[in-house]
Design a protein around this motif. Structure first.
Motif, PDB file in Angstrom:
ATOM      1  N   ILE A  20      12.376 -28.896  40.944  1.00  0.00           N
ATOM      2  CA  ILE A  20      11.955 -28.340  39.655  1.00  0.00           C
ATOM      3  C   ILE A  20      10.698 -27.478  39.816  1.00  0.00           C
ATOM      4  N   ALA A  21       9.748 -27.944  40.624  1.00  0.00           N
ATOM      5  CA  ALA A  21       8.518 -27.165  40.855  1.00  0.00           C
ATOM      6  C   ALA A  21       8.842 -25.799  41.466  1.00  0.00           C
ATOM      7  N   ARG A  22       9.751 -25.789  42.431  1.00  0.00           N
ATOM      8  CA  ARG A  22      10.141 -24.510  43.064  1.00  0.00           C
ATOM      9  C   ARG A  22      10.896 -23.614  42.090  1.00  0.00           C
ATOM     10  N   LEU A  23      11.754 -24.225  41.254  1.00  0.00           N
ATOM     11  CA  LEU A  23      12.501 -23.449  40.256  1.00  0.00           C
ATOM     12  C   LEU A  23      11.559 -22.822  39.240  1.00  0.00           C
ATOM     13  N   ILE A  24      10.531 -23.557  38.847  1.00  0.00           N
ATOM     14  CA  ILE A  24       9.539 -23.026  37.894  1.00  0.00           C
ATOM     15  C   ILE A  24       8.826 -21.814  38.498  1.00  0.00           C
ATOM     16  N   GLN A  25       8.456 -21.921  39.779  1.00  0.00           N
ATOM     17  CA  GLN A  25       7.803 -20.794  40.471  1.00  0.00           C
ATOM     18  C   GLN A  25       8.727 -19.573  40.519  1.00  0.00           C
ATOM     19  N   LEU A  26       9.975 -19.794  40.894  1.00  0.00           N
ATOM     20  CA  LEU A  26      10.932 -18.687  40.999  1.00  0.00           C
ATOM     21  C   LEU A  26      11.202 -18.066  39.631  1.00  0.00           C
ATOM     22  N   HIS A  27      11.340 -18.920  38.614  1.00  0.00           N
ATOM     23  CA  HIS A  27      11.588 -18.427  37.257  1.00  0.00           C
ATOM     24  C   HIS A  27      10.432 -17.545  36.794  1.00  0.00           C
ATOM     25  N   ALA A  28       9.211 -17.945  37.112  1.00  0.00           N
ATOM     26  CA  ALA A  28       8.033 -17.156  36.729  1.00  0.00           C
ATOM     27  C   ALA A  28       8.076 -15.775  37.382  1.00  0.00           C
ATOM     28  N   ARG A  29       8.467 -15.743  38.646  1.00  0.00           N
ATOM     29  CA  ARG A  29       8.548 -14.451  39.364  1.00  0.00           C
ATOM     30  C   ARG A  29       9.681 -13.580  38.826  1.00  0.00           C
ATOM     31  N   ILE A  30      10.821 -14.216  38.540  1.00  0.00           N
ATOM     32  CA  ILE A  30      11.968 -13.464  38.004  1.00  0.00           C
ATOM     33  C   ILE A  30      11.640 -12.916  36.615  1.00  0.00           C
ATOM     34  N   SER A  31      10.893 -13.702  35.822  1.00  0.00           N
ATOM     35  CA  SER A  31      10.540 -13.288  34.453  1.00  0.00           C
ATOM     36  C   SER A  31       9.651 -12.044  34.445  1.00  0.00           C
ATOM     37  N   LYS A  32       8.945 -11.812  35.545  1.00  0.00           N
ATOM     38  CA  LYS A  32       8.037 -10.657  35.615  1.00  0.00           C
ATOM     39  C   LYS A  32       8.739  -9.376  36.077  1.00  0.00           C
ATOM     40  N   LEU A  33      10.003  -9.482  36.475  1.00  0.00           N
ATOM     41  CA  LEU A  33      10.733  -8.296  36.941  1.00  0.00           C
ATOM     42  C   LEU A  33      10.901  -7.296  35.801  1.00  0.00           C
ATOM     43  N   GLU A  34      10.707  -6.018  36.099  1.00  0.00           N
ATOM     44  CA  GLU A  34      10.886  -4.981  35.076  1.00  0.00           C
ATOM     45  C   GLU A  34      12.364  -4.740  34.798  1.00  0.00           C
ATOM     46  N   SER A  35      13.184  -4.955  35.817  1.00  0.00           N
ATOM     47  CA  SER A  35      14.622  -4.739  35.673  1.00  0.00           C
ATOM     48  C   SER A  35      15.361  -5.758  36.541  1.00  0.00           C
ATOM     49  N   LEU A  36      16.582  -6.105  36.117  1.00  0.00           N
ATOM     50  CA  LEU A  36      17.419  -7.013  36.915  1.00  0.00           C
ATOM     51  C   LEU A  36      18.445  -6.255  37.742  1.00  0.00           C
ATOM     52  N   ARG A  37      18.351  -4.933  37.718  1.00  0.00           N
ATOM     53  CA  ARG A  37      19.275  -4.126  38.540  1.00  0.00           C
ATOM     54  C   ARG A  37      19.036  -4.423  40.015  1.00  0.00           C
ATOM     55  N   PRO A  38      20.095  -4.341  40.845  1.00  0.00           N
ATOM     56  CA  PRO A  38      19.928  -4.646  42.276  1.00  0.00           C
ATOM     57  C   PRO A  38      18.816  -3.827  42.917  1.00  0.00           C
ATOM     58  N   SER A  39      17.937  -4.503  43.624  1.00  0.00           N
ATOM     59  CA  SER A  39      16.856  -3.877  44.388  1.00  0.00           C
ATOM     60  C   SER A  39      16.457  -4.898  45.438  1.00  0.00           C
ATOM     61  N   VAL A  68      11.838 -27.862  30.738  1.00  0.00           N
ATOM     62  CA  VAL A  68      12.672 -27.537  31.907  1.00  0.00           C
ATOM     63  C   VAL A  68      14.072 -27.126  31.444  1.00  0.00           C
ATOM     64  N   LEU A  69      14.565 -27.762  30.385  1.00  0.00           N
ATOM     65  CA  LEU A  69      15.873 -27.383  29.827  1.00  0.00           C
ATOM     66  C   LEU A  69      15.837 -25.952  29.290  1.00  0.00           C
ATOM     67  N   HIS A  70      14.723 -25.581  28.631  1.00  0.00           N
ATOM     68  CA  HIS A  70      14.578 -24.202  28.137  1.00  0.00           C
ATOM     69  C   HIS A  70      14.556 -23.213  29.303  1.00  0.00           C
ATOM     70  N   MET A  71      13.834 -23.576  30.370  1.00  0.00           N
ATOM     71  CA  MET A  71      13.793 -22.720  31.552  1.00  0.00           C
ATOM     72  C   MET A  71      15.199 -22.556  32.134  1.00  0.00           C
ATOM     73  N   ARG A  72      15.958 -23.671  32.180  1.00  0.00           N
ATOM     74  CA  ARG A  72      17.329 -23.628  32.706  1.00  0.00           C
ATOM     75  C   ARG A  72      18.193 -22.663  31.887  1.00  0.00           C
ATOM     76  N   GLU A  73      18.101 -22.757  30.562  1.00  0.00           N
ATOM     77  CA  GLU A  73      18.882 -21.869  29.691  1.00  0.00           C
ATOM     78  C   GLU A  73      18.554 -20.408  29.977  1.00  0.00           C
ATOM     79  N   ASN A  74      17.255 -20.129  30.153  1.00  0.00           N
ATOM     80  CA  ASN A  74      16.841 -18.761  30.424  1.00  0.00           C
ATOM     81  C   ASN A  74      17.313 -18.293  31.801  1.00  0.00           C
TER      82      ASN A  74
END
Length: 286
Positions: A20-39, A68-74
């Motif tokens: 869960i700790a690692r998922l929270i870190q990754l989610h934070a980094r993914i949330s900061k992406l300007e775009s989800l297009r492949p790069s 954590v459930l909210h993070m999972r949904e996102n």
């Protein structure tokens, strides 16, 4: 000997709190992406996420705290968006080849689709579904790999109707399949919300429900209930689900979510395949 093996398996599991700790870190980094297009950055982050979620773990999503459930949904939402964009980019790129279907291996997750389709066909065969006349795939997307792999390697005489709400996705998918005249005759792409498809659902021997059709439990249950109502008695429904940490990538469908069906098979992968496979049948008398 067995207890030693079980102990060894347990020791290789990632503890839930570390996961869960690692998922929270990754989610934070993914949330900061300007775009989800492949790069490079997007691909790296989602590759890390998939690898993390396929590690052996005893995590139980039913007992997770609300945040954590909210993070999972996102995470499920952004994974779905990123997956759609990746498929669209690759399908568009491949459609420029003279024979795009000969180059499907360029898609980074092609091997997973081949393995999943092979597994699903084996499960279907074990339950008497060998060469169905007509199959529906709900949520086929711009790169309908399951239908293509099934049609070319397993169900070689079956007709496939692929449903997706996105006309642009269907346009690209049609272009891919149009390069093979024999396959094109057995494959149709329909732009419709499956909730608006009624009597036609009774035409299919088997219906596949993609993991990302119905992004939350409520939507998923409505769709499954709708399909059950209109599909033919004795027809099969194959639902893709997720188990354990893989539930941070895709929605979960439990046995309790399938009332009115006869449960035939539940399979949870332990290798690089992400999706669980649930096969049910609508009873002849319902």
């Amino acid at each position: 000997m067995a207890s030693l093996q079980n102990q060894s398996e347990f020791e290789t599991q990632i503890p839930a709190e570390i996961l869960i700790a690692r998922l929270i870190q990754l989610h934070a980094r993914i949330s900061k992406l300007e775009s989800l297009r492949p790069s490079k950055q997007v691909n790296t982050l989602f590759t890390h996420l998939v690898k993390l979620c396929t590690l052996p773990s005893d995590i139980d999503i039913k007992v997770l705290p609300q945040d954590v459930l909210h993070m999972r949904e996102n995470l499920i939402l952004v994974c779905g968006q990123a997956e759609g964009l990746l498929e669209l980019e690759f399908a568009t790129f491949l459609s420029k080849f003279p024979r795009p279907l000969n180059n499907l291996t360029l898609f980074p997750y092609y091997g997973n689709y081949v393995e999943l389709a092979s597994l699903e066909y084996r499960i279907l065969c074990d339950n008497g579904v060998v060469q169905p006349k007509k199959v529906a795939f709900v949520g086929s997307g711009p790169m309908p790999l399951t239908s293509i792999v099934m049609a070319t390697h397993h169900m070689k005489s079956t007709h496939f109707d692929n449903f997706d709400v996105d006309e642009a996705a269907n346009d690209v998918a049609r272009e891919l399949v149009a390069s093979d005249s024999k396959l094109e005759k057995r494959m149709k792409f329909v732009t419709r919300d499956i909730m608006e498809v009624r009597e036609e659902l009774a035409e299919y021997d088997c219906i596949f429900l993609a993991a990302l059709v119905g992004m939350n439990k409520e939507q998923k249950l409505k769709i499954i209930g709708h399909i059950r109502k209109y599909m033919k008695a004795g027809g099969f429904l194959l639902v893709r689900s997720a188990n354990g940490a893989r539930a941070f990538l895709y929605p979960v469908v439990d046995e309790a979510d399938l009332p009115g069906f006869e449960l035939l098979s539940v399979f949870h992968p332990t290798n690089e395949v992400i999706n669980s496979v649930v096969l049910v049948r609508k009873p002849l008398f319902y």
